[in-house]
Every structure is written in C-alpha cells, then in structure tokens.
Design a protein around this motif. Structure first.
Motif, mmCIF file in Angstrom:
data_model
loop_
_atom_site.group_PDB
_atom_site.id
_atom_site.type_symbol
_atom_site.label_atom_id
_atom_site.label_comp_id
_atom_site.label_asym_id
_atom_site.label_seq_id
_atom_site.Cartn_x
_atom_site.Cartn_y
_atom_site.Cartn_z
ATOM 1 N N ASN A 19 -41.069 178.112 112.849
ATOM 2 C CA ASN A 19 -41.873 179.177 112.268
ATOM 3 C C ASN A 19 -41.453 180.509 112.868
ATOM 4 N N VAL A 20 -41.503 181.561 112.061
ATOM 5 C CA VAL A 20 -41.135 182.893 112.542
ATOM 6 C C VAL A 20 -42.191 183.887 112.069
ATOM 7 N N LEU A 21 -42.674 184.717 112.987
ATOM 8 C CA LEU A 21 -43.563 185.824 112.638
ATOM 9 C C LEU A 21 -42.811 187.121 112.897
ATOM 10 N N VAL A 22 -42.637 187.927 111.850
ATOM 11 C CA VAL A 22 -41.965 189.214 111.977
ATOM 12 C C VAL A 22 -43.036 190.296 111.921
ATOM 13 N N SER A 23 -43.255 190.941 113.061
ATOM 14 C CA SER A 23 -44.243 192.018 113.136
ATOM 15 C C SER A 23 -43.492 193.335 113.234
ATOM 16 N N ALA A 24 -43.636 194.169 112.211
ATOM 17 C CA ALA A 24 -42.870 195.414 112.176
ATOM 18 C C ALA A 24 -43.638 196.466 111.406
ATOM 19 N N ALA A 25 -43.552 197.707 111.863
ATOM 20 C CA ALA A 25 -44.320 198.808 111.279
ATOM 21 C C ALA A 25 -43.746 199.242 109.939
ATOM 22 N N ALA A 26 -44.495 200.076 109.250
ATOM 23 C CA ALA A 26 -44.050 200.621 107.965
ATOM 24 C C ALA A 26 -42.735 201.387 108.147
ATOM 25 N N GLY A 27 -41.819 201.200 107.215
ATOM 26 C CA GLY A 27 -40.553 201.917 107.265
ATOM 27 C C GLY A 27 -39.516 201.323 108.187
ATOM 28 N N SER A 28 -39.808 200.140 108.756
ATOM 29 C CA SER A 28 -38.862 199.540 109.712
ATOM 30 C C SER A 28 -37.896 198.571 109.043
ATOM 31 N N GLY A 29 -37.976 198.446 107.725
ATOM 32 C CA GLY A 29 -37.012 197.601 107.013
ATOM 33 C C GLY A 29 -37.434 196.158 106.854
ATOM 34 N N LEU A 393 -41.723 181.662 102.638
ATOM 35 C CA LEU A 393 -41.626 183.028 103.165
ATOM 36 C C LEU A 393 -42.790 183.854 102.617
ATOM 37 N N ILE A 394 -43.541 184.487 103.499
ATOM 38 C CA ILE A 394 -44.747 185.211 103.107
ATOM 39 C C ILE A 394 -44.610 186.677 103.497
ATOM 40 N N ASP A 395 -44.636 187.544 102.502
ATOM 41 C CA ASP A 395 -44.609 188.986 102.759
ATOM 42 C C ASP A 395 -46.045 189.495 102.884
ATOM 43 N N GLU A 396 -46.233 190.599 103.617
ATOM 44 C CA GLU A 396 -47.572 191.177 103.836
ATOM 45 C C GLU A 396 -48.538 190.105 104.349
ATOM 46 N N TYR A 397 -48.088 189.364 105.351
ATOM 47 C CA TYR A 397 -48.864 188.233 105.849
ATOM 48 C C TYR A 397 -50.227 188.647 106.404
ATOM 49 N N GLY A 422 -45.089 190.997 108.332
ATOM 50 C CA GLY A 422 -46.204 191.916 108.117
ATOM 51 C C GLY A 422 -46.427 192.857 109.278
ATOM 52 N N ASP A 423 -47.521 193.583 109.167
ATOM 53 C CA ASP A 423 -47.926 194.548 110.197
ATOM 54 C C ASP A 423 -49.447 194.584 110.187
ATOM 55 N N VAL A 424 -50.073 194.054 111.224
ATOM 56 C CA VAL A 424 -51.526 193.926 111.223
ATOM 57 C C VAL A 424 -52.208 195.289 111.117
ATOM 58 N N LYS A 425 -51.517 196.355 111.541
ATOM 59 C CA LYS A 425 -52.117 197.691 111.445
ATOM 60 C C LYS A 425 -52.247 198.140 109.996
ATOM 61 N N GLN A 426 -51.522 197.485 109.091
ATOM 62 C CA GLN A 426 -51.590 197.848 107.681
ATOM 63 C C GLN A 426 -52.528 196.947 106.885
ATOM 64 N N SER A 427 -53.332 196.158 107.587
ATOM 65 C CA SER A 427 -54.257 195.275 106.878
ATOM 66 C C SER A 427 -55.434 196.099 106.356
ATOM 67 N N ILE A 428 -55.441 196.328 105.048
ATOM 68 C CA ILE A 428 -56.464 197.186 104.442
ATOM 69 C C ILE A 428 -57.275 196.437 103.400
ATOM 70 N N GLU A 441 -53.600 185.806 115.792
ATOM 71 C CA GLU A 441 -53.541 184.557 116.544
ATOM 72 C C GLU A 441 -52.097 184.103 116.756
ATOM 73 N N LYS A 442 -51.293 184.209 115.708
ATOM 74 C CA LYS A 442 -49.882 183.819 115.844
ATOM 75 C C LYS A 442 -49.129 184.800 116.731
ATOM 76 N N TYR A 443 -49.443 186.090 116.578
ATOM 77 C CA TYR A 443 -48.772 187.112 117.391
ATOM 78 C C TYR A 443 -49.004 186.842 118.879
ATOM 79 N N ASN A 444 -50.208 186.406 119.218
ATOM 80 C CA ASN A 444 -50.559 186.168 120.624
ATOM 81 C C ASN A 444 -50.063 184.810 121.132
ATOM 82 N N SER A 445 -49.843 183.852 120.226
ATOM 83 C CA SER A 445 -49.507 182.492 120.687
ATOM 84 C C SER A 445 -48.029 182.140 120.543
#
Length: 447
Positions: A19-29, A393-397, A422-428, A441-445
């Motif tokens: 499993n892979v979690l990609v945490s990246a801000a807006a505009g980071s590609g 593969l899940i976008d905007e997780y 995804g980017d948890v800061k963009q969860s709206i 939870e995944k980010y921390n574990s």
C-alpha cells in the motif's frame, strides 16, 4: 522532452508491492505522478499489466475524463516514437473500457453485472436530486404522523426537546442529518446500534469521551507550540518582554493539562486553571503592534478555555455522565425514528425501481461482502474482482468515506495493493460525509 521528477515523486511513481499513501500539497504534481505511475505500470515489459486491470477512482466525472485524456496523450506520444508497438496499441484500445471513473460509476458497473444478487429489477433507473428530495420529504412526513398518532410520551418529549412550538422543523432537520450520516457507513443498522453505546458506558472508555479527550489534547499541543513562539517573540528586541512571566505561567498550565492521565483529571485541571494578568509595566522598546499581536493570540487561548468550561466542563465527571444518561432516552427515541425513516425510504425506492448514488454504494457493498454469523466475508464476486485487479488507485483520498473504503478494499488483494493520493488539508467535503480521519490514520501509521 522527458520530465524530471523529484526524488519524492520518483519514489511515489516506482514504489510497488505494498500500500502507498501519497501526501502532497496543491500544485505539487500529484495528478502527474498518478498518471506517470499508471503509464509505467502498463508499459513495463516485465509486468504485462493491462490498463483495464487497474481501478482508478477519481472524485468527479470531469476529473476521470481528464485523467483518461492525459493517459491517452502520453500513450500517443510514446507510440509516435515507437510506431507499431503492439503493447501501446493494446493499451490505447483498452483505455476506453478501463475503470478510470468515480466511485459511483464503479459501483454502478458492479451492480449492472450482479443485479440479481441484490434482488434489483434490471429495469432500475437512477433518480435525480429533485425526485429524491420529494420522496424523502413525503416519507418523513408520513413517519412523523405515525409517531404522533401513537401518542407515545417519549416521542412527545423528543418533539419538545428539538421542536420549536408548533414547528417541528428542528426535529425534521436533525432526523435528516442522522439519516444522511448513517448512509455514509457500510452497515447502517449496526451504526444505529453503535450510536447508543455512547450512552451505555459511564467510564473513560466511552467512545465519545475518548474522542473528546483526544481532541482537547491535540488542541492543547497546538496552543503549546503557539505559546513557545509567543515567548520567543517577547524575547526579541521589539518584543513585549514584560509579558513573558504571564505567558510562561500559561505555558506551565498547558503542560499540566497535557500531562493529564485521563478525562477526569483533564477536566479538573481546566476548571482550576487561571490566567495571570499581563504586566502593565512600561516597556518603551516594545513595538505596539507586536504587543497587540501577543495579546490577541493569548485571548484566543483564553476564549478556548472559556468555551471548554462553559460547554464541556461545566460539571464534574459524575454530572457529565448523569447528563448523558438523562439524554439517552431522547437519543434512543431519535435514533428509532431515524431508523424507521431510513428503512421506509429504502422500501419506497425499491418499490419504484429507483436508486440514488448512495444506494449504488450500498448495493455494491452487499454484492461484495456478506455477513455470516457476525462475520463479514468476501463473496465470490469480490474474490474474482480482487484476483483480476492489479492495483486500486484512489485520487483525492482525503474525501473518501468509510463505506467507499470498505468497497475498494473488498476488490483489492487483501487490502495490500491500494495506492492513495491526496492532501488532508484540502478535505472540504465533510458535509458530503467525507472521512479525512482515514487519511490521517494511514499517514500516522504507515512507514
């Protein structure tokens, strides 16, 4: 010209077999990385993975169309340089039917292939929001009339608690909210039952108490960081040095609260906490704007403590649990009404042969997971799909919810081939029952 990837992007593209979690801000590609990962997988001669053996879930149909377009353009570009490449031609052909789609459309695809398993009329149709709202309003009105006709005292107490005079719109609103929230959970009946556990547990293990305790502790950690910065500001040449003593006193209290061992001790420390007055000593070198900033930041913390005392720690532990017990009868009645409402809406839609988007998810879940003797077991349909798909593969997780999580896990290889971006800061989309806690939870574990 070949794009140059950063080491982090390259790792996100190439990491496999987990499993892979990609945490990246807006505009980071993020999207570019996701597309490149897909391209690299379907063009790897050692893997021989076809694009229709991937499930790529996006948040909107427009995003899915854009992703397909980007993949097609990338494949076309590669084909220009490798004309006649059989695999590239195959992937371009398969792209049209690839599962690059929204979760709703993926669930609808599952339903259309397995509709007898959920006893669904093959002539079913998807209703629009207007029709859905009319049905829900009519059903809720009928349900409330039935409860009124029964003249049940507990129901009348509920109306008194949430209604406003002769207007029961307050009750209607909260029943509707409960109904919608329940449908974001995989098993609705179980969720209704679990809600009452909060009112049956008078210990610090109570799930609501534990969540509240963790939430307050997290806020206190944030305020401690802010206070450390304020103390540093006061020590600067233009800082209000005279304020340092009061800030350090506050900081000491914050640390004592953080070190509380349980909810009861935390409440006691918050109730007895007092703020030392800021020094009125003249400080000619202090910048007035900086002084106001420090005072303003301190006021935010004072207001927070005030809210905790006014709304949560107004009483001691015994009083808090007594209040919960006092509310339990009304909550139980409220959940009873909401549960009847949910069941009745489902029955009306089934009679009419119509479904909404959330129904798609629940029907797909019932096709993929069966409950036997209290256990949740994957069906043969789920095992077949899980064996076929190489990766999910899940976008905007950050905008996924628990129901969607269970569905996509059911078609994975035991939950070990899921790629989340995804980017948890963009969860709206909390109002649409998104559950960013899954991301956190995944980010921390995860490693």
């Amino acid at each position: 010209m070949e794009r140059k990837w950063t080491p982090a992007q390259k790792s996100a593209i190439d990491t496999r077999d987990c499993n892979v979690l990609v945490s990246a801000a807006a505009g980071s590609g993020k999207t570019a990385v996701l597309v490149e990962r897909i391209i690299s997988m379907i063009t790897d001669p050692d893997k021989n993975i076809d694009i229709d053996r991937l499930v790529v879930v996006t948040f909107t149909k427009a995003a899915a169309a854009q992703m397909k377009d980007k993949i097609r353009k990338a494949l076309d570009s590669m084909l220009d340089e490798n004309q006649g490449d059989v695999n590239l031609l195959r992937q371009i052909t398969l792209l049209n039917n690839a599962q690059i789609t929204t979760i709703d459309s993926f669930c609808l695809w599952i339903i259309r292939n397995h509709f007898p398993e959920v006893n669904l009329d093959p002539g079913f149709r998807i209703m629009d929001e207007g029709e859905k709202k009319l049905i829900e309003n009519d059903v809720l009105e009928d349900v409330l009339e039935e409860f009124y006709a029964e003249a049940d005292e507990e129901f009348f107490n509920l109306v008194d608690a949430f209604g406003m005079g002769r207007d029961d719109s307050g009750l209607v609103s909260i029943i509707d909210k409960i109904y919608r929230f329940s449908r974001s959970n995989p098993w609705i009946d179980e969720w209704f039952d679990e809600c009452m556990l909060v009112y049956d547990d008078e210990t610090y293990d109570n799930p609501a108490i534990k969540e509240l305790y963790d939430s307050i502790k997290n806020a206190l950690f944030d305020y401690r960081d802010k206070y450390n910065r304020l103390v540093d500001i006061c020590s600067e040449p233009a800082g209000p040095a005279a304020y340092t003593g009061a800030l350090q006193s506050d900081l000491l209290g914050i640390n004592e609260m953080i070190n509380s061992q349980d909810f009861g001790e935390l409440g006691r420390r918050i109730r007895i906490f007092s703020f030392e007055a800021l020094s009125r000593k003249k400080d000619a070198g202090a910048d007035p704007d900086i002084k106001e900033y420090v005072k303003g930041q301190r006021k935010l913390f004072k207001d927070y403590i005030g809210r905790l005392n006014d709304k949560i720690f107004l009483k001691d532990d015994e009083g808090i649990f007594a209040d919960m017990q006092g509310a339990s009868i009304q909550i139980r009645t409220l959940l009873k009404v909401a549960k009847v409402y949910a069941k009745r809406v489902s029955e009306v839609k089934r009679e009419k042969g119509i479904i909404d988007f959330n129904d798609m998810e629940h029907m797909a879940l019932n096709i993929l997971i069966k409950r036997e003797n209290g256990q949740k077991i994957r069906t043969d349909a789920a095992k077949t799909l899980a064996g076929f798909y190489e990766e999910i593969l899940i976008d905007e997780y950050q905008d996924s919810n628990l129901l969607q999580e269970v569905i996509l896990t059911a078609v994975s290889k035991d939950g070990q081939n899921i790629y989340m971006v995804g980017d948890v800061k963009q969860s709206i989309y909390k109002f649409r029952m998104a559950c960013p806690e899954l991301f956190i939870e995944k980010y921390n574990s995860y490693d």
